[in-house]
Design a protein around this motif. Structure first.
Motif, PDB file in Angstrom:
ATOM      1  N   PRO A   1       0.793  -1.244   0.000  1.00 14.96           N
ATOM      2  CA  PRO A   1       0.000   0.000   0.000  1.00 14.96           C
ATOM      3  C   PRO A   1       0.821   1.289   0.000  1.00 14.96           C
ATOM      4  CG  PRO A   1      -0.095  -1.066   2.144  1.00 14.96           C
ATOM      5  CD  PRO A   1       0.634  -1.997   1.232  1.00 14.96           C
ATOM      6  N   LYS A   2       2.100   1.219   0.303  1.00  8.19           N
ATOM      7  CA  LYS A   2       2.912   2.440   0.342  1.00  8.19           C
ATOM      8  C   LYS A   2       3.461   2.817  -1.030  1.00  8.19           C
ATOM      9  CE  LYS A   2       3.975   2.199   5.144  1.00  8.19           C
ATOM     10  NZ  LYS A   2       4.710   2.891   6.146  1.00  8.19           N
ATOM     11  N   LEU A   3       3.358   1.910  -1.995  1.00  8.20           N
ATOM     12  CA  LEU A   3       3.822   2.207  -3.355  1.00  8.20           C
ATOM     13  C   LEU A   3       2.813   3.101  -4.071  1.00  8.20           C
ATOM     14  CD1 LEU A   3       5.117  -1.272  -4.563  1.00  8.20           C
ATOM     15  CD2 LEU A   3       6.472   0.698  -3.863  1.00  8.20           C
ATOM     16  N   PRO A   4       3.237   3.830  -5.096  1.00 10.88           N
ATOM     17  CA  PRO A   4       2.288   4.629  -5.894  1.00 10.88           C
ATOM     18  C   PRO A   4       1.508   3.714  -6.838  1.00 10.88           C
ATOM     19  CG  PRO A   4       4.503   4.898  -6.745  1.00 10.88           C
ATOM     20  CD  PRO A   4       4.615   4.060  -5.510  1.00 10.88           C
ATOM     21  N   VAL A   5       0.491   3.054  -6.305  1.00  8.62           N
ATOM     22  CA  VAL A   5      -0.193   1.985  -7.023  1.00  8.62           C
ATOM     23  C   VAL A   5      -0.889   2.483  -8.290  1.00  8.62           C
ATOM     24  CG1 VAL A   5      -0.448   0.496  -5.013  1.00  8.62           C
ATOM     25  CG2 VAL A   5      -2.224   2.150  -5.529  1.00  8.62           C
ATOM     26  N   MET A   6      -1.430   3.675  -8.276  1.00  7.55           N
ATOM     27  CA  MET A   6      -2.109   4.192  -9.468  1.00  7.55           C
ATOM     28  C   MET A   6      -1.109   4.430 -10.597  1.00  7.55           C
ATOM     29  SD  MET A   6      -5.209   4.057  -8.665  1.00  7.55           S
ATOM     30  CE  MET A   6      -6.125   5.001  -9.830  1.00  7.55           C
ATOM     31  N   LEU A   7       0.046   4.957 -10.268  1.00  8.75           N
ATOM     32  CA  LEU A   7       1.075   5.195 -11.274  1.00  8.75           C
ATOM     33  C   LEU A   7       1.602   3.867 -11.832  1.00  8.75           C
ATOM     34  CD1 LEU A   7       2.808   7.250 -12.756  1.00  8.75           C
ATOM     35  CD2 LEU A   7       4.422   7.150 -10.860  1.00  8.75           C
ATOM     36  N   ILE A   8       1.806   2.898 -10.970  1.00  9.17           N
ATOM     37  CA  ILE A   8       2.275   1.582 -11.418  1.00  9.17           C
ATOM     38  C   ILE A   8       1.203   0.908 -12.274  1.00  9.17           C
ATOM     39  CG2 ILE A   8       2.970  -0.718 -10.633  1.00  9.17           C
ATOM     40  CD1 ILE A   8       4.202   0.714  -8.160  1.00  9.17           C
ATOM     41  N   GLY A   9      -0.046   1.045 -11.887  1.00  2.00           N
ATOM     42  CA  GLY A   9      -1.137   0.491 -12.690  1.00  2.00           C
ATOM     43  C   GLY A   9      -1.216   1.144 -14.058  1.00  2.00           C
ATOM     44  N   LEU A  10      -1.034   2.460 -14.114  1.00  2.00           N
ATOM     45  CA  LEU A  10      -1.024   3.170 -15.383  1.00  2.00           C
ATOM     46  C   LEU A  10       0.114   2.678 -16.271  1.00  2.00           C
ATOM     47  CD1 LEU A  10      -1.988   5.558 -17.200  1.00  2.00           C
ATOM     48  CD2 LEU A  10      -0.311   6.938 -15.997  1.00  2.00           C
ATOM     49  N   ALA A  11       1.292   2.520 -15.696  1.00  2.58           N
ATOM     50  CA  ALA A  11       2.439   2.036 -16.471  1.00  2.58           C
ATOM     51  C   ALA A  11       2.206   0.604 -16.955  1.00  2.58           C
ATOM     52  CB  ALA A  11       3.703   2.115 -15.622  1.00  2.58           C
ATOM     53  N   ALA A  12       1.631  -0.237 -16.111  1.00  2.00           N
ATOM     54  CA  ALA A  12       1.364  -1.628 -16.506  1.00  2.00           C
ATOM     55  C   ALA A  12       0.331  -1.687 -17.626  1.00  2.00           C
ATOM     56  CB  ALA A  12       0.889  -2.427 -15.298  1.00  2.00           C
ATOM     57  N   GLY A  13      -0.711  -0.893 -17.509  1.00  2.00           N
ATOM     58  CA  GLY A  13      -1.730  -0.858 -18.561  1.00  2.00           C
ATOM     59  C   GLY A  13      -1.187  -0.326 -19.872  1.00  2.00           C
ATOM     60  N   THR A  14      -0.349   0.702 -19.794  1.00  2.00           N
ATOM     61  CA  THR A  14       0.263   1.265 -20.998  1.00  2.00           C
ATOM     62  C   THR A  14       1.180   0.243 -21.664  1.00  2.00           C
ATOM     63  OG1 THR A  14       0.161   3.486 -20.050  1.00  2.00           O
ATOM     64  CG2 THR A  14       1.680   3.166 -21.878  1.00  2.00           C
ATOM     65  N   ALA A  15       1.977  -0.459 -20.855  1.00  2.00           N
ATOM     66  CA  ALA A  15       2.874  -1.480 -21.404  1.00  2.00           C
ATOM     67  C   ALA A  15       2.080  -2.616 -22.034  1.00  2.00           C
ATOM     68  CB  ALA A  15       3.799  -2.001 -20.308  1.00  2.00           C
ATOM     69  N   LEU A  16       1.004  -3.043 -21.402  1.00  2.36           N
ATOM     70  CA  LEU A  16       0.178  -4.110 -21.949  1.00  2.36           C
ATOM     71  C   LEU A  16      -0.470  -3.681 -23.264  1.00  2.36           C
ATOM     72  CD1 LEU A  16      -1.074  -6.911 -21.729  1.00  2.36           C
ATOM     73  CD2 LEU A  16      -2.874  -5.897 -20.307  1.00  2.36           C
ATOM     74  N   ALA A  17      -0.989  -2.457 -23.307  1.00  2.63           N
ATOM     75  CA  ALA A  17      -1.602  -1.950 -24.543  1.00  2.63           C
ATOM     76  C   ALA A  17      -0.575  -1.876 -25.665  1.00  2.63           C
ATOM     77  CB  ALA A  17      -2.219  -0.577 -24.292  1.00  2.63           C
ATOM     78  N   ALA A  18       0.633  -1.426 -25.349  1.00  2.00           N
ATOM     79  CA  ALA A  18       1.685  -1.361 -26.368  1.00  2.00           C
ATOM     80  C   ALA A  18       2.064  -2.758 -26.838  1.00  2.00           C
ATOM     81  CB  ALA A  18       2.904  -0.639 -25.803  1.00  2.00           C
ATOM     82  N   ALA A  19       2.117  -3.709 -25.922  1.00  4.40           N
ATOM     83  CA  ALA A  19       2.458  -5.084 -26.302  1.00  4.40           C
ATOM     84  C   ALA A  19       1.370  -5.698 -27.181  1.00  4.40           C
ATOM     85  CB  ALA A  19       2.676  -5.932 -25.052  1.00  4.40           C
ATOM     86  N   ILE A  20       0.123  -5.437 -26.855  1.00  5.50           N
ATOM     87  CA  ILE A  20      -0.986  -5.968 -27.653  1.00  5.50           C
ATOM     88  C   ILE A  20      -0.940  -5.404 -29.067  1.00  5.50           C
ATOM     89  CG2 ILE A  20      -3.497  -5.858 -27.945  1.00  5.50           C
ATOM     90  CD1 ILE A  20      -3.707  -6.176 -24.900  1.00  5.50           C
ATOM     91  N   ASN A  21      -0.628  -4.127 -29.184  1.00  2.00           N
ATOM     92  CA  ASN A  21      -0.607  -3.467 -30.489  1.00  2.00           C
ATOM     93  C   ASN A  21       0.741  -3.578 -31.186  1.00  2.00           C
ATOM     94  OD1 ASN A  21      -3.293  -2.500 -30.682  1.00  2.00           O
ATOM     95  ND2 ASN A  21      -2.804  -1.044 -29.076  1.00  2.00           N
ATOM     96  N   GLY A  22       1.726  -4.195 -30.546  1.00  5.39           N
ATOM     97  CA  GLY A  22       3.036  -4.338 -31.162  1.00  5.39           C
ATOM     98  C   GLY A  22       3.750  -3.025 -31.360  1.00  5.39           C
ATOM     99  N   ILE A  23       3.543  -2.107 -30.441  1.00  7.86           N
ATOM    100  CA  ILE A  23       4.135  -0.775 -30.557  1.00  7.86           C
ATOM    101  C   ILE A  23       5.333  -0.682 -29.628  1.00  7.86           C
ATOM    102  CG2 ILE A  23       3.746   1.686 -30.149  1.00  7.86           C
ATOM    103  CD1 ILE A  23       0.817   1.189 -30.815  1.00  7.86           C
ATOM    104  N   SER A  24       6.424  -0.167 -30.150  1.00  6.54           N
ATOM    105  CA  SER A  24       7.592   0.080 -29.316  1.00  6.54           C
ATOM    106  C   SER A  24       7.320   1.312 -28.463  1.00  6.54           C
ATOM    107  CB  SER A  24       8.818   0.313 -30.200  1.00  6.54           C
ATOM    108  OG  SER A  24       9.890   0.780 -29.424  1.00  6.54           O
ATOM    109  N   PRO A  25       7.722   1.301 -27.203  1.00  8.71           N
ATOM    110  CA  PRO A  25       7.464   2.474 -26.366  1.00  8.71           C
ATOM    111  C   PRO A  25       8.285   3.705 -26.760  1.00  8.71           C
ATOM    112  CG  PRO A  25       8.564   0.747 -25.114  1.00  8.71           C
ATOM    113  CD  PRO A  25       8.308   0.199 -26.469  1.00  8.71           C
ATOM    114  N   TRP A  26       9.331   3.530 -27.588  1.00  3.98           N
ATOM    115  CA  TRP A  26      10.162   4.663 -27.990  1.00  3.98           C
ATOM    116  C   TRP A  26      10.316   4.732 -29.499  1.00  3.98           C
ATOM    117  CZ3 TRP A  26      11.571   1.143 -24.223  1.00  3.98           C
ATOM    118  CH2 TRP A  26      11.463   1.614 -22.919  1.00  3.98           C
TER     119      TRP A  26
END
Length: 135
Positions: A74-99
């Protein structure tokens, strides 16, 4: 002075409206043409067969990461980590490089002007990168 009961009721109503209006994004549907809660509910009922499974999966995975981390760490920034995980998953699904727009790394150190130019473009691109949802 506003009573705590009235304040809680107001906050719960606002939260319910925010959650209801987020359902079109969660299901990967277009926004309704008309405004209002009734129009939104009717739009969701009409479009329930057009749910985008990838968008729903990314949304549910993001929610699962947030809820799991909130319980486990609970002390971690869970919303920020969730946002990053969702963004990474969406990029992986679409085959998009993050950079995709950065190009190759130069072999020598860049000049000060080149570094300043890249820094200014990075400052402008960073908010857009977080706002972009590839799903």
């Amino acid at each position: 002075f506003i009573s705590p009961s009235a304040l809680r009721g107001f906050m719960c109503g606002a939260a319910a409206l925010i959650a209801l209006h987020a359902l079109t994004d969660l299901f990967g549907l277009a926004s309704p043409a008309q405004h209002g809660t009734g129009a939104l509910l009717a739009h969701l009922a009409r479009q329930i067969g057009a749910v985008n499974p990838a968008a729903l999966g990314v949304g549910l995975a993001t929610l699962a990461v947030v809820l799991l981390l909130r319980r486990v760490a609970p002390k971690l920034p869970v919303m920020l980590i969730g946002l990053a995980a969702g963004t990474a998953l969406a990029a992986a699904i679409n085959g998009i490089s993050p950079w995709p727009a950065w190009g190759s790394i130069p072999s020598r150190a860049a000049s000060a002007a080149m570094a300043a130019s890249r820094a200014s473009s990075a400052c402008c691109a960073a908010p857009l990168a977080w706002a972009y949802s590839p799903v």
